[in-house]
Design a protein around this motif. Structure first.
Motif, PDB file in Angstrom:
ATOM      1  N   UNK A  54      35.123-144.288 -14.641  1.00  0.00           N
ATOM      2  CA  UNK A  54      34.027-143.349 -14.362  1.00  0.00           C
ATOM      3  C   UNK A  54      33.230-143.781 -13.135  1.00  0.00           C
ATOM      4  N   UNK A  55      33.038-145.077 -12.965  1.00  0.00           N
ATOM      5  CA  UNK A  55      32.344-145.561 -11.774  1.00  0.00           C
ATOM      6  C   UNK A  55      33.198-145.336 -10.526  1.00  0.00           C
ATOM      7  N   UNK A  56      34.502-145.523 -10.659  1.00  0.00           N
ATOM      8  CA  UNK A  56      35.389-145.261  -9.525  1.00  0.00           C
ATOM      9  C   UNK A  56      35.283-143.804  -9.093  1.00  0.00           C
ATOM     10  N   UNK A  57      35.244-142.898 -10.056  1.00  0.00           N
ATOM     11  CA  UNK A  57      35.124-141.468  -9.731  1.00  0.00           C
ATOM     12  C   UNK A  57      33.805-141.188  -9.015  1.00  0.00           C
ATOM     13  N   UNK A  58      32.729-141.807  -9.469  1.00  0.00           N
ATOM     14  CA  UNK A  58      31.430-141.639  -8.812  1.00  0.00           C
ATOM     15  C   UNK A  58      31.449-142.157  -7.386  1.00  0.00           C
ATOM     16  N   UNK A  59      32.082-143.286  -7.196  1.00  0.00           N
ATOM     17  CA  UNK A  59      32.184-143.867  -5.854  1.00  0.00           C
ATOM     18  C   UNK A  59      33.025-142.973  -4.957  1.00  0.00           C
ATOM     19  N   UNK A  60      34.123-142.458  -5.492  1.00  0.00           N
ATOM     20  CA  UNK A  60      34.977-141.558  -4.701  1.00  0.00           C
ATOM     21  C   UNK A  60      34.211-140.311  -4.283  1.00  0.00           C
ATOM     22  N   UNK A  61      33.334-139.820  -5.130  1.00  0.00           N
ATOM     23  CA  UNK A  61      32.495-138.665  -4.770  1.00  0.00           C
ATOM     24  C   UNK A  61      31.557-139.009  -3.616  1.00  0.00           C
ATOM     25  N   UNK A  62      30.985-140.207  -3.679  1.00  0.00           N
ATOM     26  CA  UNK A  62      30.124-140.649  -2.570  1.00  0.00           C
ATOM     27  C   UNK A  62      30.919-140.726  -1.267  1.00  0.00           C
ATOM     28  N   UNK A  63      32.123-141.238  -1.364  1.00  0.00           N
ATOM     29  CA  UNK A  63      32.954-141.395  -0.172  1.00  0.00           C
ATOM     30  C   UNK A  63      33.369-140.060   0.421  1.00  0.00           C
ATOM     31  N   UNK A  64      33.494-139.033  -0.417  1.00  0.00           N
ATOM     32  CA  UNK A  64      33.836-137.701   0.091  1.00  0.00           C
ATOM     33  C   UNK A  64      32.801-137.222   1.110  1.00  0.00           C
ATOM     34  N   UNK A  65      31.539-137.592   0.897  1.00  0.00           N
ATOM     35  CA  UNK A  65      30.484-137.211   1.844  1.00  0.00           C
ATOM     36  C   UNK A  65      30.691-137.826   3.216  1.00  0.00           C
ATOM     37  N   UNK A  66      31.237-139.021   3.266  1.00  0.00           N
ATOM     38  CA  UNK A  66      31.511-139.681   4.546  1.00  0.00           C
ATOM     39  C   UNK A  66      32.658-138.995   5.257  1.00  0.00           C
ATOM     40  N   UNK A  67      33.629-138.547   4.492  1.00  0.00           N
ATOM     41  CA  UNK A  67      34.807-137.928   5.091  1.00  0.00           C
ATOM     42  C   UNK A  67      34.422-136.718   5.939  1.00  0.00           C
ATOM     43  N   UNK A  68      33.259-136.147   5.654  1.00  0.00           N
ATOM     44  CA  UNK A  68      32.799-134.982   6.395  1.00  0.00           C
ATOM     45  C   UNK A  68      31.784-135.360   7.472  1.00  0.00           C
ATOM     46  N   UNK A  69      31.446-136.640   7.589  1.00  0.00           N
ATOM     47  CA  UNK A  69      30.377-137.068   8.501  1.00  0.00           C
ATOM     48  C   UNK A  69      30.758-137.003   9.967  1.00  0.00           C
ATOM     49  N   UNK A  70      32.010-137.234  10.265  1.00  0.00           N
ATOM     50  CA  UNK A  70      32.445-137.167  11.649  1.00  0.00           C
ATOM     51  C   UNK A  70      32.554-138.505  12.355  1.00  0.00           C
ATOM     52  N   UNK A  71      31.938-139.567  11.827  1.00  0.00           N
ATOM     53  CA  UNK A  71      32.052-140.892  12.446  1.00  0.00           C
ATOM     54  C   UNK A  71      33.461-141.415  12.174  1.00  0.00           C
ATOM     55  N   UNK A  72      34.335-141.445  13.198  1.00  0.00           N
ATOM     56  CA  UNK A  72      35.744-141.785  12.967  1.00  0.00           C
ATOM     57  C   UNK A  72      35.966-143.148  12.314  1.00  0.00           C
ATOM     58  N   UNK A  73      35.227-144.146  12.725  1.00  0.00           N
ATOM     59  CA  UNK A  73      35.413-145.483  12.157  1.00  0.00           C
ATOM     60  C   UNK A  73      35.010-145.499  10.689  1.00  0.00           C
ATOM     61  N   UNK A  74      33.893-144.883  10.373  1.00  0.00           N
ATOM     62  CA  UNK A  74      33.411-144.852   8.994  1.00  0.00           C
ATOM     63  C   UNK A  74      34.326-143.983   8.124  1.00  0.00           C
ATOM     64  N   UNK A  75      34.840-142.893   8.680  1.00  0.00           N
ATOM     65  CA  UNK A  75      35.777-142.029   7.956  1.00  0.00           C
ATOM     66  C   UNK A  75      37.050-142.814   7.618  1.00  0.00           C
ATOM     67  N   UNK A  76      37.560-143.570   8.584  1.00  0.00           N
ATOM     68  CA  UNK A  76      38.773-144.370   8.345  1.00  0.00           C
ATOM     69  C   UNK A  76      38.519-145.437   7.281  1.00  0.00           C
ATOM     70  N   UNK A  77      37.361-146.074   7.353  1.00  0.00           N
ATOM     71  CA  UNK A  77      37.009-147.104   6.371  1.00  0.00           C
ATOM     72  C   UNK A  77      36.859-146.495   4.977  1.00  0.00           C
TER      73      UNK A  77
END
Length: 171
Positions: A138-161
């Motif tokens: 359940x914590x992994x799912x929550x973290x993955x949701x947080x990471x989805x927000x970065x995927x849309x941020x546009x910062x290429x290095x942060x998106x790759x990370x």
């Protein structure tokens, strides 16, 4: 972790004195003592405010070598406060270098990952990766949701990370 107002007061007086040699000796002596409440905060505040690289290196080494699980809560409390980016990076680095399990704090670390600069985000990712086996689904799912927000941020290095961290969490 013990409570010792006397030890904390002595440490704070020593740190305020700014005598590098005495501070380094005291930090090294802390390695042989049972951890006491407030020492982590005192050392972090001094690290954050001093310009003495030798003292900073000594404090950093001390944090890297912490092996007592009782200090994790205090370390995380300091990570969650607003400290300078180099101090944040040092604390995050110490989490994985200490070898302690920080899986209970994975969601907090992921939130820092999202908001931190790239060097601190890399350290967060390393801590999460080292603790991934202890993170609940359940914590992994929550973290993955947080990471989805970065995927849309546009910062290429942060998106790759974030993409790499997502893969680690899905393994």
């Amino acid at each position: 972790m013990i409570r010792s107002e006397k030890k904390l007061k002595e440490l704070n007086i020593l740190l305020k004195g700014n005598n590098s040699e005495k501070i380094i000796k005291a930090v090294n002596l802390l390695r042989d003592e049972e951890p006491f409440t407030g020492a982590v905060e005192a050392l972090v505040l001094h690290y954050d405010s001093t310009g003495d690289n030798t003292v900073q290196d000594c404090i950093s080494d001390f944090f890297n070598d912490l092996k007592d699980p009782s200090v994790r809560e205090e370390v995380m409390a300091q990570i969650m406060t607003s400290v300078k980016p180099p101090t944040l990076q040092m604390l995050l680095s110490s989490c994985w270098q200490s070898g302690l399990d920080y899986s209970a704090y994975a969601t907090d670390l992921a939130a820092i990952f999202v908001n931190a600069d790239l060097p601190a985000a890399i350290e967060c990712m390393t801590v999460i990766e080292e603790s991934v086996s202890g993170i609940t689904e359940s914590h992994k799912e929550g973290i993955l949701s947080l990471l989805d927000g970065i995927m849309e941020s546009g910062d290429p290095a942060k998106v790759a990370l974030a993409g790499e961290l997502s893969l680690i969490l899905r393994q």
